[in-house]
Every structure is written in structure tokens, then in C-alpha cells.
Scaffold this motif. Structure first.
Motif, PDB file in Angstrom:
ATOM      1  N   PHE A   1       0.835  -1.199   0.000  1.00 39.29           N
ATOM      2  CA  PHE A   1       0.000   0.000   0.000  1.00 39.29           C
ATOM      3  C   PHE A   1       0.872   1.251   0.000  1.00 39.29           C
ATOM      4  CE2 PHE A   1      -2.581  -3.269   1.977  1.00 39.29           C
ATOM      5  CZ  PHE A   1      -3.848  -3.058   1.446  1.00 39.29           C
ATOM      6  N   ILE A   2       0.270   2.342  -0.437  1.00 36.12           N
ATOM      7  CA  ILE A   2       0.834   3.667  -0.214  1.00 36.12           C
ATOM      8  C   ILE A   2       0.066   4.265   0.958  1.00 36.12           C
ATOM      9  CG2 ILE A   2       1.111   6.002  -1.110  1.00 36.12           C
ATOM     10  CD1 ILE A   2       3.062   3.990  -2.270  1.00 36.12           C
ATOM     11  N   ALA A   3       0.788   4.635   2.014  1.00 32.94           N
ATOM     12  CA  ALA A   3       0.165   5.159   3.228  1.00 32.94           C
ATOM     13  C   ALA A   3       0.417   6.656   3.348  1.00 32.94           C
ATOM     14  CB  ALA A   3       0.712   4.437   4.455  1.00 32.94           C
ATOM     15  N   LYS A   4      -0.604   7.353   3.834  1.00 35.74           N
ATOM     16  CA  LYS A   4      -0.478   8.785   4.101  1.00 35.74           C
ATOM     17  C   LYS A   4      -0.972   9.083   5.507  1.00 35.74           C
ATOM     18  CE  LYS A   4      -0.739  10.935  -0.474  1.00 35.74           C
ATOM     19  NZ  LYS A   4      -1.436  11.975  -1.270  1.00 35.74           N
ATOM     20  N   ILE A   5      -0.381  10.140   6.092  1.00 30.67           N
ATOM     21  CA  ILE A   5      -0.780  10.593   7.425  1.00 30.67           C
ATOM     22  C   ILE A   5      -1.187  12.062   7.360  1.00 30.67           C
ATOM     23  CG2 ILE A   5       0.172  11.312   9.656  1.00 30.67           C
ATOM     24  CD1 ILE A   5       1.579   8.709   9.883  1.00 30.67           C
ATOM     25  N   VAL A   6      -2.314  12.368   7.990  1.00 20.24           N
ATOM     26  CA  VAL A   6      -2.787  13.746   8.146  1.00 20.24           C
ATOM     27  C   VAL A   6      -3.232  13.900   9.595  1.00 20.24           C
ATOM     28  CG1 VAL A   6      -4.607  15.391   7.538  1.00 20.24           C
ATOM     29  CG2 VAL A   6      -3.503  14.049   5.743  1.00 20.24           C
ATOM     30  N   LEU A   7      -2.914  15.018  10.216  1.00 19.05           N
ATOM     31  CA  LEU A   7      -3.346  15.266  11.591  1.00 19.05           C
ATOM     32  C   LEU A   7      -4.688  15.994  11.589  1.00 19.05           C
ATOM     33  CD1 LEU A   7      -0.003  16.373  13.288  1.00 19.05           C
ATOM     34  CD2 LEU A   7      -1.073  14.111  13.287  1.00 19.05           C
ATOM     35  N   GLN A   8      -5.622  15.470  12.372  1.00 21.39           N
ATOM     36  CA  GLN A   8      -6.909  16.138  12.540  1.00 21.39           C
ATOM     37  C   GLN A   8      -6.792  17.062  13.743  1.00 21.39           C
ATOM     38  OE1 GLN A   8     -10.341  13.589  13.301  1.00 21.39           O
ATOM     39  NE2 GLN A   8     -11.597  14.903  12.011  1.00 21.39           N
ATOM     40  N   CYS A   9      -7.225  18.310  13.577  1.00 19.48           N
ATOM     41  CA  CYS A   9      -6.963  19.331  14.596  1.00 19.48           C
ATOM     42  C   CYS A   9      -8.217  20.118  14.964  1.00 19.48           C
ATOM     43  CB  CYS A   9      -5.914  20.324  14.083  1.00 19.48           C
ATOM     44  SG  CYS A   9      -4.401  19.586  13.443  1.00 19.48           S
TER      45      CYS A   9
ATOM     46  N   ALA B   1      -0.073  27.920  19.305  1.00 22.89           N
ATOM     47  CA  ALA B   1      -0.979  27.421  20.344  1.00 22.89           C
ATOM     48  C   ALA B   1      -2.437  27.422  19.905  1.00 22.89           C
ATOM     49  CB  ALA B   1      -0.824  28.255  21.609  1.00 22.89           C
ATOM     50  N   SER B   2      -2.713  27.970  18.733  1.00 28.53           N
ATOM     51  CA  SER B   2      -4.095  28.048  18.260  1.00 28.53           C
ATOM     52  C   SER B   2      -4.527  26.797  17.500  1.00 28.53           C
ATOM     53  CB  SER B   2      -4.267  29.273  17.354  1.00 28.53           C
ATOM     54  OG  SER B   2      -3.524  29.124  16.152  1.00 28.53           O
ATOM     55  N   VAL B   3      -3.614  25.832  17.341  1.00 30.14           N
ATOM     56  CA  VAL B   3      -3.925  24.586  16.632  1.00 30.14           C
ATOM     57  C   VAL B   3      -3.556  23.406  17.526  1.00 30.14           C
ATOM     58  CG1 VAL B   3      -3.608  23.248  14.524  1.00 30.14           C
ATOM     59  CG2 VAL B   3      -3.359  25.739  14.454  1.00 30.14           C
ATOM     60  N   ILE B   4      -4.535  22.549  17.809  1.00 30.93           N
ATOM     61  CA  ILE B   4      -4.320  21.397  18.683  1.00 30.93           C
ATOM     62  C   ILE B   4      -4.662  20.114  17.929  1.00 30.93           C
ATOM     63  CG2 ILE B   4      -5.018  20.234  20.807  1.00 30.93           C
ATOM     64  CD1 ILE B   4      -5.699  22.953  21.981  1.00 30.93           C
ATOM     65  N   PRO B   5      -3.682  19.238  17.697  1.00 30.22           N
ATOM     66  CA  PRO B   5      -3.979  17.961  17.039  1.00 30.22           C
ATOM     67  C   PRO B   5      -4.686  17.010  18.006  1.00 30.22           C
ATOM     68  CG  PRO B   5      -1.672  18.039  17.665  1.00 30.22           C
ATOM     69  CD  PRO B   5      -2.245  19.391  17.992  1.00 30.22           C
ATOM     70  N   TYR B   6      -5.713  16.304  17.511  1.00 32.57           N
ATOM     71  CA  TYR B   6      -6.397  15.347  18.379  1.00 32.57           C
ATOM     72  C   TYR B   6      -6.595  13.989  17.724  1.00 32.57           C
ATOM     73  CZ  TYR B   6     -10.901  16.226  15.959  1.00 32.57           C
ATOM     74  OH  TYR B   6     -11.921  16.331  15.036  1.00 32.57           O
ATOM     75  N   GLY B   7      -6.102  13.831  16.494  1.00 33.46           N
ATOM     76  CA  GLY B   7      -6.233  12.540  15.836  1.00 33.46           C
ATOM     77  C   GLY B   7      -5.220  12.370  14.717  1.00 33.46           C
ATOM     78  N   VAL B   8      -4.732  11.134  14.557  1.00 29.11           N
ATOM     79  CA  VAL B   8      -3.862  10.794  13.433  1.00 29.11           C
ATOM     80  C   VAL B   8      -4.730  10.103  12.391  1.00 29.11           C
ATOM     81  CG1 VAL B   8      -1.858   9.479  12.658  1.00 29.11           C
ATOM     82  CG2 VAL B   8      -1.874  10.503  14.938  1.00 29.11           C
ATOM     83  N   MET B   9      -4.868  10.732  11.229  1.00 34.10           N
ATOM     84  CA  MET B   9      -5.654  10.165  10.143  1.00 34.10           C
ATOM     85  C   MET B   9      -4.742   9.347   9.236  1.00 34.10           C
ATOM     86  SD  MET B   9      -8.498  11.532  11.054  1.00 34.10           S
ATOM     87  CE  MET B   9      -9.430  10.751   9.737  1.00 34.10           C
ATOM     88  N   VAL B  10      -5.195   8.153   8.863  1.00 35.32           N
ATOM     89  CA  VAL B  10      -4.414   7.264   8.001  1.00 35.32           C
ATOM     90  C   VAL B  10      -5.254   6.854   6.799  1.00 35.32           C
ATOM     91  CG1 VAL B  10      -3.256   5.025   7.810  1.00 35.32           C
ATOM     92  CG2 VAL B  10      -3.026   6.380   9.903  1.00 35.32           C
ATOM     93  N   GLN B  11      -4.628   6.876   5.629  1.00 33.27           N
ATOM     94  CA  GLN B  11      -5.260   6.388   4.405  1.00 33.27           C
ATOM     95  C   GLN B  11      -4.307   5.428   3.711  1.00 33.27           C
ATOM     96  OE1 GLN B  11      -5.375   8.706   0.686  1.00 33.27           O
ATOM     97  NE2 GLN B  11      -7.606   8.610   0.823  1.00 33.27           N
ATOM     98  N   LEU B  12      -4.824   4.277   3.289  1.00 32.36           N
ATOM     99  CA  LEU B  12      -4.039   3.288   2.563  1.00 32.36           C
ATOM    100  C   LEU B  12      -4.610   3.111   1.160  1.00 32.36           C
ATOM    101  CD1 LEU B  12      -3.564   0.485   5.264  1.00 32.36           C
ATOM    102  CD2 LEU B  12      -2.001   2.349   4.688  1.00 32.36           C
ATOM    103  N   THR B  13      -3.726   3.145   0.167  1.00 30.54           N
ATOM    104  CA  THR B  13      -4.121   2.928  -1.218  1.00 30.54           C
ATOM    105  C   THR B  13      -3.336   1.744  -1.761  1.00 30.54           C
ATOM    106  OG1 THR B  13      -4.507   5.301  -1.510  1.00 30.54           O
ATOM    107  CG2 THR B  13      -4.315   3.961  -3.502  1.00 30.54           C
ATOM    108  N   ALA B  14      -4.040   0.719  -2.217  1.00 29.42           N
ATOM    109  CA  ALA B  14      -3.388  -0.499  -2.699  1.00 29.42           C
ATOM    110  C   ALA B  14      -2.595  -0.230  -3.972  1.00 29.42           C
ATOM    111  CB  ALA B  14      -4.428  -1.587  -2.949  1.00 29.42           C
ATOM    112  N   VAL B  15      -1.420  -0.851  -4.073  1.00 30.87           N
ATOM    113  CA  VAL B  15      -0.582  -0.735  -5.264  1.00 30.87           C
ATOM    114  C   VAL B  15      -0.089  -2.121  -5.649  1.00 30.87           C
ATOM    115  CG1 VAL B  15       0.171   1.607  -4.766  1.00 30.87           C
ATOM    116  CG2 VAL B  15       1.487  -0.310  -3.879  1.00 30.87           C
ATOM    117  N   ASP B  16       0.300  -2.278  -6.901  1.00 25.93           N
ATOM    118  CA  ASP B  16       0.857  -3.547  -7.361  1.00 25.93           C
ATOM    119  C   ASP B  16       2.272  -3.708  -6.833  1.00 25.93           C
ATOM    120  OD1 ASP B  16      -1.443  -4.081  -8.792  1.00 25.93           O
ATOM    121  OD2 ASP B  16      -0.695  -3.053 -10.591  1.00 25.93           O
ATOM    122  N   THR B  17       2.610  -4.900  -6.392  1.00 27.01           N
ATOM    123  CA  THR B  17       3.957  -5.151  -5.869  1.00 27.01           C
ATOM    124  C   THR B  17       4.953  -5.311  -7.003  1.00 27.01           C
ATOM    125  OG1 THR B  17       3.427  -7.518  -5.771  1.00 27.01           O
ATOM    126  CG2 THR B  17       3.100  -6.212  -3.773  1.00 27.01           C
TER     127      THR B  17
END
Length: 256
Positions: A193-201, A240-256
Motif C-alpha cells: 500500500f501507499i500510506a499517508k498521514i494527516v493530523l486532525q486538529c 498554540a491556536s492549533v491542537i492535534p487530536y487525531g492521526v488520520m491514516v489512508q491506505l491505497t493499494a498498489v501492485d507489488t
């Protein structure tokens, strides 16, 4: 337990919640657009969602300290766990909370004192911040973002062209490769997979400026069905005006 946070999370997925989004928000013509229809309940055991389990395996592969996470607020937004009949957005603190369809959230601990004093779950806006794995861990560890000129614990200095912290009200913008760096991930059974991370704030109103899409995103006609391209990027120099409260993960399948 932070009861205000629990109340906020429950409100965002209440099946009888009506979405009174102000008129200047763009609406989608599809069934997944913001609407006032009653949400449908799906008989599906989310604890065993295969997509969420894959995303959890990716998070585990990073070997981040488990103490950072608050599993009470894990949530999957795949098509099984968050059906197409449900709304694309809700109004929180008079601002659109755009649902991160296709992503899985892993809750992280926040400063409970600050959260209660500022009443962030009711009064702050929901935004997203795309980043890479190294930066995400640093942000979670310290509970805040770094700005230009700040120094990491290892002595390295943060070098960037702009002195601002950038966020977006929609994950579709924050997840672009320019912000959320793609990572190759191979599961325990050999799937790639190709994985991505985004912080939810949560972001404090009145502390940021709004501008249109930048870079190559300016060439796209429509990035999000809720947020217009000319109001899709926020920037601030108030960490201080931005507070992260979640790690968002997305997986996209790719050919090996």
C-alpha cells in the motif's frame, strides 16, 4: 474521561442530527452531500473492519509509544463504517466539519485542562494538517507544531520557506502529496500500500487567515465538494491556536 470531547464526538455521528449548514457553503448534488435526511444505521461490526485493521497495522509498524494514543476516539470513515447516505459535513462552531471519507482516525491525547478552559470541542473549528511521519511524531510528542527557525530535540533546525503553519478545512487538500508525504507499506501478509498521514486538529477561530489553493492545486477545477478552492487553505503564526487530536491514516493499494 473528557466528557465534553465524548459529547462532541457523539454529536458528530448522531443519526438524527440535522445539518443546518449556512447558505454560502457549496453543496454537493450527490446523495453524500450535506442534507437534512435522517442518517441510516448500518448493521456492521466496526471493531472488525478490515480496512481499519490494516490502518492499525500501519500505525503499529511505526513503533510510536502507545501512551500517545487515546483509543476511545478511534474512528473509521471507510464506505462500510461511514455509509454514503451519511452527511459529508456538519456545522461545528459555525464552521463546516468536513468528514474525512476513506480515512481512519486514531485518537491522541490532548491537554485536558486547555481543552476545558478553551472549550475547544464546542468553540474551535475542525481542520487538517498534512505532514510526514517524522514531523507527525514530533508534533504529537510535544502537543504543538513547530514554526520556521524552531529547533528539534536532536539539534536540527526546522528549515522552511514560510513562517506560517498551514491547515485546511478539508482533508482532500491537506492530503495532497505536497503536504502528506506518501509512504510505502507492506502488510504482514505481503500486501503493498501507499500510506499517508494527516493530523486532525481543532483550531481557534479568529487566529488564522484564509486563502485560496496554492501550487499545482490552483489548476484543479474542484478539490472538495464542500469547500470552495478560494477558501481552502488556512495559515497562522500562532502555534498554540492549533491542537492535534487525531492521526488520520489512508491506505491505497498498489501492485507489488
Amino acid at each position: 474521561m473528557n466528557f465534553e470531547r465524548r459529547k462532541y464526538e457523539n454529536k458528530s455521528r448522531n443519526k438524527n442530527n440535522n445539518c443546518n449548514i449556512r447558505s454560502n457553503l457549496e453543496r454537493s448534488s450527490s446523495q453524500t452531500s450535506i442534507n437534512k435526511n435522517q442518517e441510516l444505521t448500518i448493521q456492521y461490526d466496526r471493531r472488525h473492519c478490515p480496512y481499519q485493521l490494516l490502518c492499525k497495522e500501519f500505525i503499529s509498524s511505526l513503533s510510536w509509544p502507545e501512551i500517545y494514543f487515546n483509543n476511545l476516539y478511534d474512528r473509521c470513515y471507510c464506505f462500510r463504517c461511514y455509509s454514503e447516505n451519511k452527511s459529508d459535513a456538519y456545522l461545528i462552531a459555525n464552521s463546516p466539519y468536513v468528514i474525512p471519507r476513506g480515512w481512519v482516525r486514531f485518537g491522541i491525547h490532548v491537554d485536558n485542562v486547555k481543552a476545558q478552559v478553551e472549550d475547544i470541542w464546542k468553540k474551535w473549528h475542525n481542520t487538517y494538517h498534512g505532514t510526514d511521519i517524522h514531523s507527525a511524531l514530533s508534533i504529537i510528542k510535544h502537543g504543538q507544531f513547530l514554526l520556521k527557525g524552531d529547533t528539534f530535540e536532536n539539534g536540527d533546525q526546522l528549515n522552511c520557506r514560510c513562517p506560517y503553519l498551514y491547515t485546511s478545512p478539508t482533508i482532500k487538500y491537506s492530503a495532497r502529496n505536497a503536504y502528506a508525504k506518501p509512504n510505502r507499506f507492506v502488510t504482514s501478509n505481503g500486501e503493498c500500500f501507499i500510506a499517508k498521514i494527516v493530523l486532525q486538529c481543532k483550531q481557534k477561530p479568529g487566529t488564522y487567515n484564509i486563502q485560496g489553493a496554492t501550487g499545482n492545486a490552483r489548476r484543479e477545477k474542484k478539490i472538495c465538494n464542500i469547500i470552495s478552492n478560494d477558501k481552502i487553505e488556512y495559515y497562522t503564526d500562532i502555534r498554540a491556536s492549533v491542537i492535534p487530536y487525531g492521526v488520520m491514516v489512508q491506505l491505497t493499494a498498489v501492485d507489488t
